[in-house]
Enzyme design. Structure first.
Site, PDB file in Angstrom:
ATOM      1  N   TYR A   1     -53.000 -43.189  11.242  1.00  0.00           N
ATOM      2  CA  TYR A   1     -54.031 -44.068  10.674  1.00  0.00           C
ATOM      3  C   TYR A   1     -54.489 -45.021  11.757  1.00  0.00           C
ATOM      4  CZ  TYR A   1     -56.125 -47.733   7.697  1.00  0.00           C
ATOM      5  OH  TYR A   1     -56.972 -48.655   7.126  1.00  0.00           O
TER       6      TYR A   1
ATOM      7  N   LYS B   1     -52.133 -57.048  14.578  1.00  0.00           N
ATOM      8  CA  LYS B   1     -50.856 -57.509  14.028  1.00  0.00           C
ATOM      9  C   LYS B   1     -50.143 -58.554  14.890  1.00  0.00           C
ATOM     10  CE  LYS B   1     -50.463 -53.096  11.622  1.00  0.00           C
ATOM     11  NZ  LYS B   1     -50.590 -53.349  10.180  1.00  0.00           N
TER      12      LYS B   1
ATOM     13  N   ASP C   1     -53.056 -46.104  20.259  1.00  0.00           N
ATOM     14  CA  ASP C   1     -53.254 -47.104  19.205  1.00  0.00           C
ATOM     15  C   ASP C   1     -51.921 -47.819  19.003  1.00  0.00           C
ATOM     16  OD1 ASP C   1     -54.408 -47.060  15.724  1.00  0.00           O
ATOM     17  OD2 ASP C   1     -53.567 -48.615  17.014  1.00  0.00           O
TER      18      ASP C   1
HETATM   19  P1  KE4 Z   1     -56.146 -53.427  10.379  1.00  0.00           P
HETATM   20  O1  KE4 Z   1     -57.651 -53.183  10.363  1.00  0.00           O
HETATM   21  O2  KE4 Z   1     -55.515 -53.202   9.026  1.00  0.00           O
HETATM   22  O3  KE4 Z   1     -55.787 -54.784  11.010  1.00  0.00           O
HETATM   23  O4  KE4 Z   1     -55.502 -52.359  11.387  1.00  0.00           O
HETATM   24  C1  KE4 Z   1     -55.771 -51.005  11.184  1.00  0.00           C
HETATM   25  C2  KE4 Z   1     -54.669 -50.185  11.841  1.00  0.00           C
HETATM   26  C3  KE4 Z   1     -54.945 -49.536  13.043  1.00  0.00           C
HETATM   27  N1  KE4 Z   1     -53.998 -48.805  13.672  1.00  0.00           N
HETATM   28  C4  KE4 Z   1     -52.741 -48.700  13.156  1.00  0.00           C
HETATM   29  C5  KE4 Z   1     -51.722 -47.889  13.897  1.00  0.00           C
HETATM   30  C6  KE4 Z   1     -52.408 -49.351  11.940  1.00  0.00           C
HETATM   31  O5  KE4 Z   1     -51.160 -49.234  11.437  1.00  0.00           O
HETATM   32  C7  KE4 Z   1     -53.380 -50.108  11.267  1.00  0.00           C
HETATM   33  C8  KE4 Z   1     -53.108 -50.807   9.956  1.00  0.00           C
HETATM   34  N2  KE4 Z   1     -51.797 -50.647   9.429  1.00  0.00           N
HETATM   35  C9  KE4 Z   1     -51.676 -50.702   7.979  1.00  0.00           C
HETATM   36  C10 KE4 Z   1     -50.200 -50.522   7.598  1.00  0.00           C
HETATM   37  N3  KE4 Z   1     -49.648 -49.334   8.043  1.00  0.00           N
HETATM   38  C11 KE4 Z   1     -52.223 -51.972   7.435  1.00  0.00           C
HETATM   39  C12 KE4 Z   1     -51.805 -52.293   6.021  1.00  0.00           C
HETATM   40  C13 KE4 Z   1     -52.983 -52.233   5.103  1.00  0.00           C
HETATM   41  O6  KE4 Z   1     -53.839 -51.349   5.257  1.00  0.00           O
HETATM   42  O7  KE4 Z   1     -53.015 -53.087   4.197  1.00  0.00           O
END
Ligand code: KE4
Length: 423
Positions: free
Chosen positions: A143, A266, A238
């Site tokens: 993701y 994060k 990523d």
């Molecule tokens: P955000 O747009 O949610 O800050 O980041 C996206 C993203 C990009 N790349 C990786 C590897 C990620 O894990 C994420 C977001 N992680 C999820 C949890 N696995 C966010 C939690 C959520 O969607 O509420």
């Protein structure tokens, strides 16, 4: 037990889609209602009904120093006392950029954004702008945030073409998104052999943490590095999750592989909205206004977020990642043996300060194998652990996160709760 949370959830569902501002928080994957959190301190959170939990979600990764870390809180309060946003450069943006670059071997320049999604979306545009190519290769189960191009599902059969993974994403947008199974270097090689001349980048979670925790097989990441170089595509790591979590220098420091572009989120914001993308100057100089690849953001480099990030990374620099990994590894092995003794199929994957229990005895090396794990058992485990005061990630496709302030008491209490779970 959870009456105030239930009331708030009902209220929330009337005004926010699904009652939450991000889908996974709705706890639908584990068939229960979300808890509304009132406060956190260290490794614990307290919900609006006063229930206290050992927290292994940590806001999906950012809170590696624990909740309400005093130095981070002071830094945010001090920045806020001088104002919250200027839309102009501020000193802490430069300081944080320099700290991130110093930590990550492959970085020479970095651009701050406001989320991981913005970081990966911008890195993709930059790769396309630098190479003049349109296609990207990603891996099923990884993701990278919710930018359209990444919301692609595997087409039928072994075809690597994509179909939209969600309504609202036109087929035209994902036609350039190529897919391969995670850890399948031969499949990635075949995609490059067929489409290499048109591939702008290959983007990968160097340790997959969005299908639960799936480790890269030996040679997988090295092979992607070779393929990207051979075909003139950019390798994007990523590191939104792994950055400053797998090691202070992230996956690239731990595995000794240089990505062309790296994305962050994060931890670098210390819990405030921050993302970033960076890489060698030869690529980053293409980003506006130095170059032609447009990217922008009203709150990018926000002074409060920069202060939080600086206060976080400043402390992480002196933390013992190896000692934390040993603690979490011992905990994961003990958790696995406790659950195995109950006669359920179980394996607990772990690396650094992350872990995921998979209810399966089969190998789990890609998304198809993750989907074959017993999600019902996971749901049962989640609900019974939460009822005992242990707050796990509410999905079999997420990863447990541990902070530097989780105590031996937290681990032993969690293992005691696991021993009481009945399947
Ligand atoms: P955000 O747009 O949610 O800050 O980041 C996206 C993203 C990009 N790349 C990786 C590897 C990620 O894990 C994420 C977001 N992680 C999820 C949890 N696995 C966010 C939690 C959520 O969607 O509420």
């Amino acid at each position: 037990m959870y009456t105030r949370s239930e009331e708030l959830f009902k209220q929330a569902c009337a005004v926010i889609p699904g009652g939450v501002n991000s889908p996974v928080r709705a706890c639908r994957n584990v068939d229960c209602q979300p808890l509304f959190i009132r406060a956190g301190k260290g490794s614990h959170v307290v919900d609006v009904d006063g229930n206290e939990f050992i927290d292994f979600v940590l806001s999906w990764g950012p809170m590696i120093l624990g909740h309400a870390d005093e130095e981070v809180t002071r830094a945010i309060a001090s920045a806020a006392s001088r104002g919250t946003s200027y839309g102009a450069p501020c000193p802490d943006e430069v300081a944080l950029a320099e700290l991130v670059i110093e930590a990550m071997p492959s970085l020479e320049m970095v651009r701050m954004v406001n989320s991981g999604t913005e970081a990966t979306m911008s890195a993709l545009r930059l790769a396309r702008g630098v190479t003049g190519r349109a296609k990207l290769l990603k891996f099923v189960g990884c993701y990278h945030g919710h930018a359209d191009a990444f919301l692609a599902a595997a087409g039928s059969g072994l075809a690597t073409f994509s179909i939209p993974g969600t309504p609202g994403v036109p087929a035209s947008v994902v036609k350039d998104t190529l897919l391969a199974p995670y850890n399948d270097l031969e499949a990635a090689r075949a995609v490059f052999e067929r489409e290499g001349a048109d591939i702008a980048c290959v983007i990968v979670e160097p340790v997959a943490a969005n299908m639960g925790l799936v480790l890269p097989k030996p040679g997988f990441l090295e092979g992607l590095r070779e393929l990207a170089t051979k075909y003139g595509a950019l390798l994007i790591f990523d590191e939104v999750i792994t950055g400053f979590r797998l090691a202070y220098g992230g996956a690239q420091a731990r595995f000794g592989i240089e990505a062309d572009l790296t994305t962050f989120g994060k931890i670098i914001g210390g819990g405030l909205p921050v993302g970033a993308f960076g890489g060698k100057a030869e690529y980053m100089r293409h980003v506006a206004p130095q170059g032609e690849v447009y990217q922008a953001g009203t709150l990018s480099g926000n002074p409060l977020a920069m202060a939080a990030g600086l206060a976080t990374l400043g402390q992480l620099k002196n933390r013992d990642y190896g000692a934390l990994e040993q603690k979490v590894g011992a905990f994961a092995r003990e958790l696995e043996s406790i659950l195995k003794a109950k006669g359920v199929p179980i394996q607990v994957h772990t690396i650094a300060s992350m872990f995921t229990p998979y209810f399966s005895d089969e190998p789990v090396t890609n998304f198809d194998e993750v989907k074959r794990c017993d999600q019902k058992l996971f749901g049962e485990f989640y609900r019974q652990m939460r009822a005992q005061g242990v707050y796990l990630a509410p999905s079999a496709f997420e990863t447990g996160m541990v902070s530097f302030v989780h105590t031996d008491e937290d681990f032993s209490r969690t293992l005691e709760c696991a021993a009481k779970v009945r399947f």
